[in-house]
Design a protein around this motif. Structure first.
Motif, mmCIF file in Angstrom:
data_model
loop_
_atom_site.group_PDB
_atom_site.id
_atom_site.type_symbol
_atom_site.label_atom_id
_atom_site.label_comp_id
_atom_site.label_asym_id
_atom_site.label_seq_id
_atom_site.Cartn_x
_atom_site.Cartn_y
_atom_site.Cartn_z
ATOM 1 N N GLN A 13 -10.461 -7.140 -0.729
ATOM 2 C CA GLN A 13 -10.936 -5.243 -0.448
ATOM 3 C C GLN A 13 -11.881 -5.567 0.562
ATOM 4 O O GLN A 13 -12.997 -6.141 0.588
ATOM 5 C CB GLN A 13 -10.959 -4.366 -1.857
ATOM 6 C CG GLN A 13 -12.154 -4.733 -2.933
ATOM 7 C CD GLN A 13 -11.932 -4.112 -3.916
ATOM 8 O OE1 GLN A 13 -11.490 -3.592 -4.084
ATOM 9 N NE2 GLN A 13 -12.728 -4.685 -4.791
ATOM 10 N N ASP A 64 -1.743 3.704 -5.337
ATOM 11 C CA ASP A 64 -1.782 2.921 -3.048
ATOM 12 C C ASP A 64 -2.962 2.641 -3.161
ATOM 13 O O ASP A 64 -3.872 3.174 -3.071
ATOM 14 C CB ASP A 64 -1.531 4.132 -2.784
ATOM 15 C CG ASP A 64 -0.216 4.973 -2.543
ATOM 16 O OD1 ASP A 64 0.781 4.288 -2.596
ATOM 17 O OD2 ASP A 64 -0.161 5.976 -2.653
ATOM 18 N N TYR A 65 -2.726 1.814 -2.558
ATOM 19 C CA TYR A 65 -4.418 0.832 -2.286
ATOM 20 C C TYR A 65 -3.996 -0.449 -0.743
ATOM 21 O O TYR A 65 -2.544 -0.113 -0.358
ATOM 22 C CB TYR A 65 -4.703 0.166 -3.513
ATOM 23 C CG TYR A 65 -4.811 -0.774 -3.996
ATOM 24 C CD1 TYR A 65 -4.510 -2.215 -3.477
ATOM 25 C CD2 TYR A 65 -3.027 -0.187 -4.502
ATOM 26 C CE1 TYR A 65 -3.701 -3.260 -4.342
ATOM 27 C CE2 TYR A 65 -2.738 -1.056 -5.517
ATOM 28 C CZ TYR A 65 -3.019 -2.955 -4.744
ATOM 29 O OH TYR A 65 -1.935 -3.923 -5.730
ATOM 30 N N GLN A 66 -5.222 -0.559 -0.678
ATOM 31 C CA GLN A 66 -4.735 -1.664 0.617
ATOM 32 C C GLN A 66 -5.650 -2.869 0.436
ATOM 33 O O GLN A 66 -6.490 -2.675 0.016
ATOM 34 C CB GLN A 66 -5.354 -1.254 2.007
ATOM 35 C CG GLN A 66 -5.333 -1.750 2.943
ATOM 36 C CD GLN A 66 -5.667 -1.081 4.357
ATOM 37 O OE1 GLN A 66 -7.299 -1.047 4.833
ATOM 38 N NE2 GLN A 66 -4.791 -0.426 5.154
ATOM 39 N N ALA A 69 -1.138 -3.203 7.798
ATOM 40 C CA ALA A 69 -1.881 -1.994 8.650
ATOM 41 C C ALA A 69 -1.961 -2.495 9.759
ATOM 42 O O ALA A 69 -2.270 -1.815 10.998
ATOM 43 C CB ALA A 69 -3.096 -1.773 7.832
ATOM 44 N N ARG A 124 -4.804 -6.898 7.193
ATOM 45 C CA ARG A 124 -4.832 -5.896 5.922
ATOM 46 C C ARG A 124 -3.529 -5.314 5.491
ATOM 47 O O ARG A 124 -2.514 -5.765 6.226
ATOM 48 C CB ARG A 124 -5.244 -4.375 6.130
ATOM 49 C CG ARG A 124 -6.938 -4.682 6.459
ATOM 50 C CD ARG A 124 -7.540 -3.869 6.816
ATOM 51 N NE ARG A 124 -9.252 -3.583 6.598
ATOM 52 C CZ ARG A 124 -9.745 -5.268 7.451
ATOM 53 N NH1 ARG A 124 -9.443 -5.522 8.728
ATOM 54 N NH2 ARG A 124 -11.440 -4.659 7.966
ATOM 55 N N ASP A 128 -1.154 -2.791 2.513
ATOM 56 C CA ASP A 128 -1.205 -1.101 2.629
ATOM 57 C C ASP A 128 -0.167 -1.550 1.019
ATOM 58 O O ASP A 128 0.800 -2.387 1.272
ATOM 59 C CB ASP A 128 -0.087 -0.344 3.056
ATOM 60 C CG ASP A 128 -1.052 0.434 4.346
ATOM 61 O OD1 ASP A 128 -2.247 0.084 4.227
ATOM 62 O OD2 ASP A 128 -0.547 0.938 4.975
#
Length: 162
Positions: free
Chosen positions: A89, A67-69, A42, A55, A57
């Protein structure tokens, strides 16, 4: 007490400066990853200073959202010898929470065109309240680090376009 880190080492036929440049480029991290979890950055800016946030992904079938970051914070940056970051996070209130595990690459030049690369995943600083969430450490199989180092070697090879 059992060790709370895993590491792997690989000698690559690439100068340390080239290996470091690949590691400092978040756009290469998905190709380096040996699990397939890392997707796209990101934040695409090169890693240039301790404290820098970047960040990524992610995708993991066992993650509640799939899906998360993740948010990473550069902990050590000593070109072309060492680079490492904490992973965490962004919480709902916007604050960043780092879990206490760190990814670290140590590069030892063995000459002008060869480097010994050690990748370490260290979870010794994970606080108990995070361990109580049921996260398994390490959260990947034993081949992950070796696979990652082989991917890094391929990306950093002089014939690579990375």
């Amino acid at each position: 007490m059992a060790a709370e880190y895993v590491s792997a080492t690989l000698t690559v036929a690439v100068p340390a400066t080239r290996v470091f440049a690949v590691l400092a480029d978040p756009t290469t991290h998905s190709a380096i990853d040996g699990t397939g979890w890392v997707q796209e950055p990101a934040d695409r800016a090169p890693l240039t200073e301790v404290g820098q946030i970047f960040r990524m992904d992610m995708y993991h079938a066992n993650h509640p959202n799939g899906d998360y970051q993740v948010v990473n914070k550069v902990q050590v940056l000593d070109p072309p010898r060492t680079i490492g970051w904490l992973t965490g996070q962004q919480k709902g209130d916007g604050d960043l929470e780092f879990g206490g595990w760190i990814w670290r690459y140590d590069l030892a030049p063995l000459g002008p065109s060869e480097t010994e690369v050690t990748l370490t995943y260290d979870w010794s600083a994970v606080p108990q309240y995070i361990r109580d969430r049921g996260i398994q450490f390490p959260p990947f199989g034993p081949d992950h680090l070796t696979n990652s180092l082989h991917h890094l070697a391929e990306l950093a090879a002089p014939t690579s376009r990375a």
